[in-house]
Scaffold this active site. Structure first.
Site, PDB file in Angstrom:
ATOM      1  N   SER A  60      -3.578 -81.791  42.733  1.00 13.07           N
ATOM      2  CA  SER A  60      -4.409 -80.735  43.315  1.00 13.07           C
ATOM      3  C   SER A  60      -3.722 -80.039  44.474  1.00 13.07           C
ATOM      4  O   SER A  60      -3.761 -78.805  44.588  1.00 13.07           O
ATOM      5  CB  SER A  60      -5.735 -81.339  43.784  1.00 13.07           C
ATOM      6  OG  SER A  60      -6.364 -82.050  42.739  1.00 13.07           O
ATOM      7  N   GLU A  94       7.469 -83.596  38.738  1.00 18.52           N
ATOM      8  CA  GLU A  94       6.317 -84.357  38.267  1.00 18.52           C
ATOM      9  C   GLU A  94       6.796 -85.589  37.481  1.00 18.52           C
ATOM     10  O   GLU A  94       7.637 -85.462  36.595  1.00 18.52           O
ATOM     11  CB  GLU A  94       5.431 -83.477  37.377  1.00 18.52           C
ATOM     12  CG  GLU A  94       4.357 -84.204  36.596  1.00 18.52           C
ATOM     13  CD  GLU A  94       3.454 -85.069  37.471  1.00 18.52           C
ATOM     14  OE1 GLU A  94       3.240 -86.241  37.118  1.00 18.52           O
ATOM     15  OE2 GLU A  94       2.969 -84.566  38.514  1.00 18.52           O
ATOM     16  N   ALA A  95       6.241 -86.749  37.820  1.00 18.15           N
ATOM     17  CA  ALA A  95       6.671 -87.990  37.174  1.00 18.15           C
ATOM     18  C   ALA A  95       6.188 -88.102  35.737  1.00 18.15           C
ATOM     19  O   ALA A  95       6.802 -88.804  34.922  1.00 18.15           O
ATOM     20  CB  ALA A  95       6.175 -89.189  37.980  1.00 18.15           C
ATOM     21  N   HIS A 140     -11.598 -91.782  44.542  1.00 15.47           N
ATOM     22  CA  HIS A 140     -11.421 -90.888  45.689  1.00 15.47           C
ATOM     23  C   HIS A 140     -10.515 -91.485  46.753  1.00 15.47           C
ATOM     24  O   HIS A 140     -10.735 -91.286  47.947  1.00 15.47           O
ATOM     25  CB  HIS A 140     -12.788 -90.546  46.293  1.00 15.47           C
ATOM     26  CG  HIS A 140     -13.705 -89.844  45.348  1.00 15.47           C
ATOM     27  ND1 HIS A 140     -15.060 -89.715  45.565  1.00 15.47           N
ATOM     28  CD2 HIS A 140     -13.448 -89.227  44.165  1.00 15.47           C
ATOM     29  CE1 HIS A 140     -15.604 -89.052  44.550  1.00 15.47           C
ATOM     30  NE2 HIS A 140     -14.653 -88.741  43.692  1.00 15.47           N
TER      31      HIS A 140
END
Length: 519
Positions: A23, A44-45, A457
């Site tokens: 995000s 990005e992995a 979260h």
């Protein structure tokens, strides 16, 4: 058909390197492309998410956790949750967790962000952050004083609500909880149709909204399936990222800055692997201390979820509508509180934790209501058990460590048991399944210890502030080193009363402004 990622050759150096495409990372990368002439590498992995059918389908989101698109992390057991291991899904895919989550767009209460400023995050009050929430939004009802339109992230209500979700609205009113038009409006207290990152029946992830429109810009290079394993530091500055490319460790330089957006687990992991962290922890791992920051990996916070209260349905629920939910309810565990602290949502089916499925008969037609605490006080940590790439971690939210958290969750379960028995659910409520009956308070505590799970979260592990435990300053710069910024949920000092996708997006939007102003 979604666009494919252009395969550009990897250069030796870029102006900016963004590590992590969740995000926050997607927002930073997009705004750097839009707002400057800089070259940007996004690492990005995981694989691409664009055009993947199971990611696009809102109803198919639950199995994405524990799939090839998930890191597979777990929270360590404690006696407070009866020794259970709790999975904590995190997106290992373009778009990060925005590509595997429940698509909820929810920013909480204005007081959440005022509390950040009071905690030392100067300039992060609600009035300061609201423009960045608005900038990210394309809200179906259009721009208002509190909502944005024309932004990268499409936000809509469900086109139609399942009867189970509709009943939450009617039932809440019977309990004295107001029905509100928009949980992202002036107040979040009440029941409402939820906001989702969904459009035309498909997920609208950060990769879809922020990256897809600029894929053809030749200043943006995206490398997927590339694990970052170390930051390069020289003369007090972060100058490079070492990452795996086709199985080989590759050093790529950043001439202006590196932005970490790997999330609240992997951002502190990469810092520690690079010698940035608590010297005691680094010494235990055999890693040389390059920058001493005791707060790296501390202050871990997550909302505890009772997963779930399950009820027998009088009739089959039929096809899944939307993401399987559709509405939400926010209310106070005590009338004297300044803001709502409890949250609930419907589930079209059985959403019980594995231990609850073992303990109760959950056969037949079922519906569920998940409930949890959004103003949790329990604080945990994450630490490396190995400094090797992909090495073991200990991730500990310390759920239920604070007695007040448990007390509030008892109230949440009591409310949900009462909600299901209201006339609003008369066509559906066929009795209690788990718990199997209305319980006394001590028995609810026992149920919660077996049902406690995660809202996904996790945040706070590189907290923003001014004290000795702060990892970043109020401009999101890592303390003690130049050229290194963090733009993800790890910088959150106090967990807000909401899903973390919206605040992480806002953090990415702000980070890009700070970077562009400093360039």
């Amino acid at each position: 058909m979604s666009a494919a990622i252009p395969q550009r050759p990897l250069a030796r150096a870029y102006d900016y390197i963004v590590v992590g495409s969740g995000s926050g990372g997607c927002a930073v990368a997009r705004r750097l492309i839009d707002g400057s002439d800089a070259s940007v590498l996004l690492i990005e992995a995981g694989p691409s998410s664009l055009g993947v059918a199971e990611i696009d389908d809102p109803a198919a989101w639950v199995p994405l956790g524990r799939s090839a698109y998930d890191w597979g992390y777990d929270y360590a057991p404690t006696p407070q949750v009866n020794g259970r291991v709790i999975g904590i899904p995190r997106g290992k895919v373009l778009g990060g967790s925005s590509s595997i989550n429940a698509m909820m767009w929810y920013r909480g209460h204005p007081m959440d962000y005022d509390a950040w400023e009071e905690a030392g995050a100067e300039g992060w009050s609600f009035k300061d952050v609201l423009p960045f929430f608005k900038r990210s939004e394309d809200w179906e009802d259009g721009e208002t004083a509190l909502r944005g339109s024309g932004g990268p992230l499409r936000i809509e209500r469900c086109a139609s609500l399942h009867a189970i979700a509709e009943a939450m609205l009617d039932g809440s009113a019977e309990l004295g909880i107001p029905v509100i038009d928009d949980p992202n409006g002036e107040s979040n207290e009440g029941a409402a149709a939820a906001n989702f990152n969904v459009s035309n029946g498909k997920r609208w992830s950060s990769a879809k909204g922020y990256l897809e429109p600029v894929l053809e810009n030749d200043r943006l290079t995206i490398v997927t399936n590339s694990l970052a394993i170390r930051l390069g530091l020289a003369r007090g500055r972060c100058v490079s990222v070492t990452h795996m490319v086709d199985g080989r460790a590759t050093v790529t330089e950043a001439t202006t800055g590196v932005i970490l957006a790997l999330g609240a687990i992997d951002t502190p992991r990469l810092l520690m692997m690079s010698g940035i962290g608590d010297p005691v922890e680094l010494a235990r791992l055999g890693v040389e201390t390059r920058v001493a920051l005791a707060g790296v990996g501390r202050n871990l916070q997550d909302h505890p979820l009772v997963q779930a209260c399950v009820f027998r349905a009088k009739q089959p629920l039929g096809p899944t509508v939307g993401n399987g939910g559709g509405t939400m309810m926010n209310w106070k565990s005590s009338a004297g509180l300044p803001q709502a602290d409890l949250h609930a949502f419907p589930v079209q089916g059985n959403s019980a934790e594995p231990r609850i499925r073992e303990l109760y008969d959950l056969s037949g037609d079922l519906f569920s209501i998940g409930c949890g605490l959004m103003r949790s006080k329990s604080i945990g940590y994450m630490k490396l058990l190995s400094a090797e790439p992909g090495g073991a971690l200990e991730i500990q939210p310390n759920y239920l460590a604070e007695p007040s958290d448990l007390d509030a969750l008892v109230t949440s379960v009591e409310t949900i048991m009462a909600l299901a028995a209201t006339p609003a659910y008369a066509d559906w409520f066929g009795g209690y399944a788990a718990p199997a009956a209305a319980l006394r308070r001590p028995d609810i505590v026992s149920y919660i210890r077996n049902a406690c799970s995660t809202f996904f979260h996790v945040c706070g592990t590189c907290a923003m502030g001014r004290d000795d435990m702060a990892v970043v300053d109020s401009r999101l710069r890592v303390r003690g080193i130049e050229g290194l910024t963090i733009a993800d949920a790890s910088v959150i000092p106090i967990i807000p009363t909401c899903n973390t996708h919206a605040p992480a997006t806002m953090i990415g939007e702000r980070a890009s402004d700070f970077l562009l102003a400093a360039a």
